[in-house]
Scaffold this motif. Structure first.
Motif, mmCIF file in Angstrom:
data_model
loop_
_atom_site.group_PDB
_atom_site.id
_atom_site.type_symbol
_atom_site.label_atom_id
_atom_site.label_comp_id
_atom_site.label_asym_id
_atom_site.label_seq_id
_atom_site.Cartn_x
_atom_site.Cartn_y
_atom_site.Cartn_z
ATOM 1 N N ALA A 611 -5.625 119.477 35.651
ATOM 2 C CA ALA A 611 -4.971 120.504 34.835
ATOM 3 C C ALA A 611 -4.280 119.913 33.614
ATOM 4 N N ASP A 612 -3.882 118.632 33.715
ATOM 5 C CA ASP A 612 -3.206 118.007 32.572
ATOM 6 C C ASP A 612 -4.129 117.827 31.375
ATOM 7 N N ARG A 613 -5.425 118.054 31.572
ATOM 8 C CA ARG A 613 -6.349 117.940 30.451
ATOM 9 C C ARG A 613 -6.330 119.179 29.553
ATOM 10 N N VAL A 638 -3.842 121.185 39.698
ATOM 11 C CA VAL A 638 -4.069 119.886 40.324
ATOM 12 C C VAL A 638 -4.051 118.797 39.260
ATOM 13 N N THR A 639 -3.328 117.720 39.553
ATOM 14 C CA THR A 639 -3.220 116.658 38.544
ATOM 15 C C THR A 639 -3.020 115.296 39.193
ATOM 16 N N ASP A 640 -3.494 114.267 38.508
ATOM 17 C CA ASP A 640 -3.177 112.919 38.972
ATOM 18 C C ASP A 640 -2.126 112.277 38.064
ATOM 19 N N SER A 641 -1.523 113.086 37.204
ATOM 20 C CA SER A 641 -0.501 112.532 36.314
ATOM 21 C C SER A 641 0.768 112.250 37.123
ATOM 22 N N ALA A 642 1.477 111.229 36.694
ATOM 23 C CA ALA A 642 2.638 110.788 37.459
ATOM 24 C C ALA A 642 3.848 111.671 37.187
ATOM 25 N N GLU A 643 4.692 111.782 38.175
ATOM 26 C CA GLU A 643 5.927 112.520 38.026
ATOM 27 C C GLU A 643 6.729 111.920 36.865
ATOM 28 N N GLY A 644 7.279 112.794 36.028
ATOM 29 C CA GLY A 644 8.082 112.293 34.912
ATOM 30 C C GLY A 644 7.267 112.019 33.655
ATOM 31 N N SER A 645 5.943 111.998 33.756
ATOM 32 C CA SER A 645 5.132 111.806 32.545
ATOM 33 C C SER A 645 5.140 113.104 31.751
ATOM 34 N N SER A 646 4.817 113.013 30.480
ATOM 35 C CA SER A 646 4.899 114.232 29.687
ATOM 36 C C SER A 646 3.806 115.208 30.119
ATOM 37 N N ALA A 647 2.682 114.675 30.599
ATOM 38 C CA ALA A 647 1.622 115.552 31.099
ATOM 39 C C ALA A 647 2.145 116.384 32.275
ATOM 40 N N ARG A 648 2.863 115.698 33.154
ATOM 41 C CA ARG A 648 3.383 116.370 34.341
ATOM 42 C C ARG A 648 4.453 117.388 33.950
#
Ligand code: ADP
Ligand code: MG
Length: 741
Positions: A611-613, A638-648
């Motif tokens: 979803a971060d895409r 659903v995402t594999d971006s890390a917690e705290g990243s701007s994507a997340r």
């Protein structure tokens, strides 16, 4: 007034430098360079004693020149000027390459202020290309020590502009060029009318340019900046006001709403009441339609807010008044969907010439690129004869072969892919310009709308029709919580077992190595943006062609699954959509082709993979596909971006609110302006260097009022500098458009 700003840099700075500025930064004229504003300011280093000069530090020293020498460079062409400074306790050397002329300033015995970064060369401390300022006289007759102290403080505390630079053109080189220009800058013509400059207490353009490049204080820089931002907003708004006023001077056939026609018959059979917003907007449109100049209105509203119904009512009013309507959609899927839903809503009112049609009936035709020759011929004939009241299609409707008998209204759905010029093409299809209604499902803040669609009047549908169910949204971090993803697939199956349907969305189609080529058009923008972030390590986004077989063989084995993406033939796409609408498919695995307009009330859950895409507004748009009926919606990001990243963070924002306007602000604040205004319009080429539509909302509003006042009042021709700036901006827009096609 000087028109120095139009002078070519080559005349002022010489061939070599001018070439470097043009090649590296696209700067050709004095004005271009003056508008290459500093990104920030650095302060000079603190006043430091020789004994405490440390490698790597920015320092300022007061010292005397003890020795100067110029010698040719050993390995290449050029010279090196070396200066030995002393403060009486030790020595420090300065080096300048190819600047032998400085020898004159730096005569032995003279005293000066020198600032730069300390480096070590063969064990000797030195400053390369330091800034300096010579103090009058020498150490022997330095005169008033207080005056000297003041100068030292001023010099050491000065703000040094830091410019966007290239490898060949470092910031300090650009700074030198700017200074050369500033040293000879005369009073230049100001696009801002004097009355406005005065009213807001702004510096003149000349003052502002001086201040932004070499401010004495940060406050001075800030004031200059604000004025320059206002100037950008004002010039843009003047351009838009000009366009509006030109549009108002066009002549159109007024389409008076009459009773006893299609519109009335349609209203009578409408199965629901219009919302208050729908009624208000419809009334605004009806007023527009009976003017003798063409309507140019933007209708914006959340996904599912009922824009299509409003647009259809406008079309029916125009048909009642003897005109035809064209409805343009950005994709074939959408055009087909519009065709289906509009013929469905109209029922017997769309069956002109068929048995069982109503007396007021009209004909609705679909014209897309994939129509076969016979379908095409018949649609074209109906359009040309006037038989078709409504023609729905993609850009195929813009083709040369399409001639309308009496085009009265053009409705454009999902505007952003239609430029001003494309609207012009459509307009040219009628003897008199038709009325125009542009619909956008991307809710955008008012000022953004004013900026992007500033030549349109704006209507907004804020409330949703009653009976809409809420959509619960959750972020699923697949790396941290793999069990959540398993649970998600279970939920999908549960929804199916309860008789509902679901979507699974992936960013990529797959089946090719080239990822960019592989993204559906709208997902692609964000991919570019992520590419720009060097620290974002990117794995390949999930592809529908990889994901679907896994799901079908795994968690979704018991349910009816189909896939839908842009590379499928359009008859297949159409069939899949039809089957999904008819409930013959339980789960649709799709790319963003379903982003807009798809309307299946029985669809309740959506899982968006990677979803971060996607952009924030796009996710909001996507999830608007569920919860359109009586059952509450569920959206899992659903995402594999890390917690705290701007994507997340972006995903958390989407999960946290269902207010599209709020989310579009989040989106705008995060994206660069260029993405809002269309990629090609960012940066210097758009004339928008400093303006930020979200941050500068108030300023834009003021600029809009002021610009309208001038355009509708005395006219911009009274202000030659403004007229020139507006013409330049318009020319940039045109060339951007040409670059895009
Ligand atoms: P939009 O084009 O803004 O996404 P639509 O016009 O397609 O929205 O409307 C979405 C759905 O809501 C459609 O099924 C439409 O029939 C329905 N709808 C529209 N207006 C109303 C209303 N006033 N009350 C109930 N349902 C409505
Ligand atoms: Mg719609």
């Amino acid at each position: 007034m000087s028109d120095q700003l139009n002078e070519r840099l080559v005349k002022v700075l010489g061939d070599r430098t001018a070439k470097a500025l043009e090649k590296g930064l696209g700067l050709r004229t004095v004005g271009d360079l003056m508008r290459h504003y500093p990104r920030r300011y650095a302060e000079r280093g603190e006043l430091t004693q020789f004994a405490s000069l440390n490698e790597g530090e920015l320092v300022t020293v007061v010292a005397d020149v003890s020795k100067v020498s110029v010698r040719p460079l050993r390995n290449r062409k050029g010279t090196m000027l070396e200066v030995i400074l002393t403060d009486g306790t030790g020595f420090l050397s300065l080096t300048f390459f190819n600047q032998a002329w400085r020898e004159r300033d730096l005569a032995p015995g003279r005293r000066g202020l020198f600032a730069g970064r300390v480096t070590l060369f063969r064990g000797k401390r030195q400053l390369t290309h330091p800034d300096y300022e010579m103090l009058d006289g020498s150490i022997l007759d330095s005169g008033d020590p207080l005056a000297e102290q003041e100068r030292v403080a001023q010099f050491a505390g000065a703000l040094l502009p830091v410019y966007a630079a290239t490898a060949k053109l470092p910031s300090w080189r650009i700074g030198q060029c700017v200074r050369t220009i500033l040293d000879n800058l005369e009073e230049v013509a100001d696009p801002l009318p004097a009355s406005i400059v005065e009213r807001y207490g702004y510096p003149s353009l000349t003052e502002a340019l001086r201040s932004i490049h070499s401010p004495k204080t940060l406050f001075e820089a800030k004031q200059a900046r604000e004025r320059l931002i206002f100037e950008e907003a004002f010039t843009l708004q003047a351009l838009l006001a000009e366009r509006r006023s030109k549009l108002r001077s066009l002549v159109a056939t007024p389409r008076l709403v009459r009773s006893g026609g299609l519109l009335e018959a349609f209203d009578a059979k409408l199965p629901f009441d219009l919302t208050r917003g729908q009624r208000e907007v419809s009334a605004e449109i009806e007023v527009d339609l009976c003017q003798t100049h063409p309507m140019h209105r933007l209708l914006q509203g959340e996904v599912g807010s009922g824009k299509t119904v409003v647009a259809l009512r406008a079309m029916l009013a125009v048909i009642d008044a003897g005109g035809q309507c064209a409805l343009l959609a950005p994709t074939e899927v959408l055009a087909q969907q519009h065709f289906r839903s509009i013929t469905e809503m109209l029922g017997d009112l769309a069956m002109k010439g068929m048995i069982g049609s109503a007396t007021e009936a009209t004909k609705v035709v679909l014209l897309t690129g994939s129509a076969n020759a016979a379908q095409r011929r018949s649609a074209l004939l109906d359009i040309a004869s006037g038989e078709a009241g409504i023609a729905i299609g993609t850009h195929a409707l813009l083709g040369d072969k399409v001639g309308f008998a009496e085009l009265g209204l053009v409705v454009i759905d999902e505007q952003h892919r239609f430029g001003v010029e494309q609207r012009d093409v459509l307009r040219a299809k009628a003897s008199l310009p038709p009325h125009l209604l542009v619909m956008t499902a991307t809710p955008i803040p008012r000022t953004v709308a004013m900026t992007i669609f500033g030549d349109l009047d704006i209507s907004t549908l804020r409330e949703m029709p009653k009976g809409r169910s809420p959509i619960a949204s959750h972020v699923i971090p697949e790396l941290e919580k793999p069990a959540f993803l398993e649970r998600a697939w279970q939920r999908i199956v549960e929804e199916v077992n309860a008789g509902r349907q679901d979507y699974i969305v992936t960013p990529r189609i797959g089946g090719t190595e080239n990822e960019t080529e592989d993204m559906e058009e709208s997902a692609d923008d964000l991919a570019d943006e992520l590419d720009d972030a060097p620290d974002a390590v990117r794995t390949k986004a999930k592809a529908i062609l990889d994901v679907a077989p896994e799901l079908i063989a795994g968690p979704l084995s018991g349910v009816r699954v189909e896939i839908l993406h842009g590379r499928l033939p359009s008859d297949v796409k159409d069939q899949v959509m039809r089957d999904f609408s008819a409930g013959l498919i339980d789960v649709l695995i799709a790319t963003t082709v379903i982003e807009v307009g798809v309307d299946v009330a029985n669809a309740t859950a959506m899982v968006i993979l990677d979803a971060d895409r996607f952009g924030v507004s796009q996710l909001h748009q996507l999830r608007g596909r569920v919860g359109r009926g009586i059952h509450p919606g569920l959206c899992l990001l659903v995402t594999d971006s890390a917690e705290g990243s701007s994507a997340r963070d972006r995903l958390d924002a989407v999960a946290a609110t269902q207010d599209g306007f709020e989310l579009s602000r989040v989106d705008l604040e995060q994206r660069r302006e260029g993405d809002v205004l269309g990629r090609a319009q960012s940066g210097a080429s758009s004339g928008l260097r400093l303006l930020r539509v979200v941050r500068d909302e108030k300023l834009i509003e003021i600029a809009r009022d002021e610009a309208a006042g001038i355009v509708e009042g005395v006219g911009i021709d009274q202000f030659p500098a403004l007229a020139a700036a507006v013409a330049e901006l318009a020319a940039m827009e045109r060339s951007d458009y040409l670059a895009k096609v």
